[in-house]
Motif scaffolding. Sequence first.
Motif, PDB file in Angstrom:
ATOM      1  N   ALA A  30      32.221  -2.274 -34.410  1.00 20.01           N
ATOM      2  CA  ALA A  30      31.264  -1.334 -33.810  1.00 20.01           C
ATOM      3  C   ALA A  30      30.097  -1.107 -34.779  1.00 20.01           C
ATOM      4  N   VAL A  31      30.403  -1.205 -36.096  1.00 19.54           N
ATOM      5  CA  VAL A  31      29.363  -1.131 -37.143  1.00 19.54           C
ATOM      6  C   VAL A  31      29.637  -2.285 -38.098  1.00 19.54           C
ATOM      7  N   LYS A  32      28.612  -3.030 -38.424  1.00 13.75           N
ATOM      8  CA  LYS A  32      28.807  -4.239 -39.226  1.00 13.75           C
ATOM      9  C   LYS A  32      27.831  -4.278 -40.406  1.00 13.75           C
ATOM     10  N   ASP A  33      28.355  -4.151 -41.597  1.00 10.87           N
ATOM     11  CA  ASP A  33      27.566  -4.321 -42.831  1.00 10.87           C
ATOM     12  C   ASP A  33      26.315  -3.451 -42.898  1.00 10.87           C
ATOM     13  N   VAL A  34      26.444  -2.204 -42.521  1.00 15.47           N
ATOM     14  CA  VAL A  34      25.255  -1.330 -42.496  1.00 15.47           C
ATOM     15  C   VAL A  34      25.138  -0.527 -43.794  1.00 15.47           C
ATOM     16  N   SER A  35      24.005  -0.666 -44.443  1.00 18.22           N
ATOM     17  CA  SER A  35      23.685   0.146 -45.621  1.00 18.22           C
ATOM     18  C   SER A  35      22.434   0.966 -45.301  1.00 18.22           C
ATOM     19  N   PHE A  36      22.364   2.151 -45.823  1.00 18.58           N
ATOM     20  CA  PHE A  36      21.146   2.964 -45.619  1.00 18.58           C
ATOM     21  C   PHE A  36      21.125   4.078 -46.650  1.00 18.58           C
ATOM     22  N   ASP A  37      19.975   4.709 -46.803  1.00 15.12           N
ATOM     23  CA  ASP A  37      19.954   5.959 -47.551  1.00 15.12           C
ATOM     24  C   ASP A  37      19.167   7.007 -46.787  1.00 15.12           C
ATOM     25  N   ILE A  38      19.459   8.252 -47.099  1.00 16.00           N
ATOM     26  CA  ILE A  38      18.751   9.375 -46.469  1.00 16.00           C
ATOM     27  C   ILE A  38      18.163  10.203 -47.589  1.00 16.00           C
ATOM     28  N   LYS A  39      16.849  10.370 -47.545  1.00 17.09           N
ATOM     29  CA  LYS A  39      16.190  11.116 -48.625  1.00 17.09           C
ATOM     30  C   LYS A  39      15.957  12.558 -48.182  1.00 17.09           C
ATOM     31  N   ASN A  40      15.731  13.375 -49.185  1.00 15.95           N
ATOM     32  CA  ASN A  40      15.458  14.786 -48.935  1.00 15.95           C
ATOM     33  C   ASN A  40      14.274  14.958 -47.993  1.00 15.95           C
ATOM     34  N   GLU A  41      14.473  15.745 -46.947  1.00 15.67           N
ATOM     35  CA  GLU A  41      13.418  16.081 -45.974  1.00 15.67           C
ATOM     36  C   GLU A  41      12.878  14.882 -45.198  1.00 15.67           C
ATOM     37  N   GLU A  42      13.629  13.833 -45.187  1.00 22.63           N
ATOM     38  CA  GLU A  42      13.187  12.663 -44.433  1.00 22.63           C
ATOM     39  C   GLU A  42      13.586  12.825 -42.966  1.00 22.63           C
ATOM     40  N   PHE A  43      12.751  12.319 -42.073  1.00 21.69           N
ATOM     41  CA  PHE A  43      13.058  12.338 -40.630  1.00 21.69           C
ATOM     42  C   PHE A  43      13.302  10.880 -40.223  1.00 21.69           C
ATOM     43  N   THR A  50      22.496   0.454 -25.570  1.00 22.84           N
ATOM     44  CA  THR A  50      23.803   1.072 -25.354  1.00 22.84           C
ATOM     45  C   THR A  50      24.895   0.220 -25.997  1.00 22.84           C
ATOM     46  N   GLY A  51      25.759   0.893 -26.738  1.00 26.44           N
ATOM     47  CA  GLY A  51      26.871   0.173 -27.363  1.00 26.44           C
ATOM     48  C   GLY A  51      26.506  -0.531 -28.663  1.00 26.44           C
ATOM     49  N   SER A  52      25.305  -0.260 -29.198  1.00 20.37           N
ATOM     50  CA  SER A  52      24.876  -0.960 -30.419  1.00 20.37           C
ATOM     51  C   SER A  52      25.465  -0.339 -31.693  1.00 20.37           C
ATOM     52  N   GLY A  53      26.132   0.803 -31.547  1.00 23.49           N
ATOM     53  CA  GLY A  53      26.829   1.384 -32.701  1.00 23.49           C
ATOM     54  C   GLY A  53      26.198   2.638 -33.285  1.00 23.49           C
ATOM     55  N   LYS A  54      25.226   3.199 -32.586  1.00 23.52           N
ATOM     56  CA  LYS A  54      24.508   4.369 -33.121  1.00 23.52           C
ATOM     57  C   LYS A  54      25.449   5.569 -33.322  1.00 23.52           C
ATOM     58  N   SER A  55      26.195   5.904 -32.247  1.00 22.86           N
ATOM     59  CA  SER A  55      27.075   7.079 -32.338  1.00 22.86           C
ATOM     60  C   SER A  55      28.170   6.852 -33.371  1.00 22.86           C
ATOM     61  N   THR A  56      28.686   5.653 -33.415  1.00 23.58           N
ATOM     62  CA  THR A  56      29.736   5.353 -34.394  1.00 23.58           C
ATOM     63  C   THR A  56      29.173   5.508 -35.812  1.00 23.58           C
ATOM     64  N   LEU A  57      27.970   4.995 -36.027  1.00 21.91           N
ATOM     65  CA  LEU A  57      27.365   5.061 -37.356  1.00 21.91           C
ATOM     66  C   LEU A  57      27.174   6.513 -37.813  1.00 21.91           C
ATOM     67  N   ILE A  58      26.631   7.347 -36.933  1.00 25.43           N
ATOM     68  CA  ILE A  58      26.336   8.720 -37.395  1.00 25.43           C
ATOM     69  C   ILE A  58      27.611   9.531 -37.645  1.00 25.43           C
ATOM     70  N   GLN A  59      28.687   9.157 -36.972  1.00 30.66           N
ATOM     71  CA  GLN A  59      29.934   9.892 -37.225  1.00 30.66           C
ATOM     72  C   GLN A  59      30.505   9.603 -38.611  1.00 30.66           C
ATOM     73  N   HIS A  60      30.010   8.532 -39.247  1.00 37.12           N
ATOM     74  CA  HIS A  60      30.384   8.281 -40.643  1.00 37.12           C
ATOM     75  C   HIS A  60      29.697   9.292 -41.564  1.00 37.12           C
ATOM     76  N   MET A  61      28.516   9.770 -41.126  1.00 39.75           N
ATOM     77  CA  MET A  61      27.682  10.560 -42.032  1.00 39.75           C
ATOM     78  C   MET A  61      28.327  11.895 -42.404  1.00 39.75           C
TER      79      MET A  61
END
Length: 297
Positions: A30-43, A50-61
């Motif tokens: 559902a999520v494959k090899d995804v790396s990312f970072d979230i910076k302070n105050e970033e939008f 549909t089904g690309s893994g968005k909801s699954t990814l954010i539930q990791h956060m």
Amino acid sequence: MTKDAKKDIIMRAEKLNYIYSRDTAFEHYAVKDVSFDIKNEEFIGIIGHTGSGKSTLIQHMNGLIKATSGKIFFHDTDIYSEGYDMKKLRQKVGLVFQYPEHQLFEIDVLTDVCFGPKNQGLDDEQAKERARYALSIVDIPENFYKKSPFELSGGQKRRVAIAGVLAMKPEILVLDEPTAGLDPRGRDEILDKVSQLRESEHMSVVLVSHSMEDVAKYVDRLMVMSDGRKVFDDTPKVIFRHYKELEKIGLSAPQITYIIKRLREEGLDLDEGITTIEEAREAILGLLKNNKGLDDI
Ligand SMILES: Nc1ncnc2c1ncn2[C@@H]1O[C@H](COP(=O)(O)OP(=O)(O)OP(=O)(O)O)[C@@H](O)[C@H]1O
């Protein structure tokens, strides 16, 4: 803080993989090899079919689901390390689910918004103070506090649900399609509000959306998902130049991008990087003012 100022990384994910079930012979990521970072105050926007893994990814956060493999660091601490306080992470990374009004279950609005802070261990009075503040910043007036959540409009319910998360003072607010099912006015109200809150409350915001128009208007950075993979991670402007590649994965650039392209083909001197109605309006008014390029058409 200006957009160019150096921003601290709050969360960093390295090579996340997630498989829902290993029971079947075919392991579906559902999520494959995804790396990312979230910076302070970033939008940040996350978009994908549909089904690309968005909801699954954010539930990791916020630790709601644990990666099958990969690492996540919140303020440089590995959230999968032994003894890590997941409850605290969930308060610091506030997740608002799709159709969050389904989770409004308390007798009245104020009690509902108090739920999170009470869970954090605050006493009644402190929780109410937090709840009142959270409701005020999403523009829910006091005469609504004693109403049942079911008496509210769709947009108001959403705002109460967002207040429920804001009352826990998160550092990252993660919203899974917060405008789904709302009319255009309700949509703008929610996203304008979230955008203001990012600045006033110094939060980072992660917005899962199906709307290219919305992400073009609001986000600093966009992650595009396709079949569990992150295929783009850049500013919306840069990504929308790749509209042909977006089309291949079932997406498109905002409508205005296509209109500007057509006008450029007609010979109008418009910048290729225009991605919002506001920018288009400015640019076209500029041309009209200077009568630049219009005589030849
Ligand atoms: N609870 C689950 N059990 C098994 N597979 C699941 C589950 N939830 C999602 N999936 C599968 O994981 C993949 C990613 O789904 P996910 O819901 O994360 O995508 P999405 O991009 O959020 O979709 P949408 O835009 O429809 O919300 C899909 O193939 C989906 O069928």
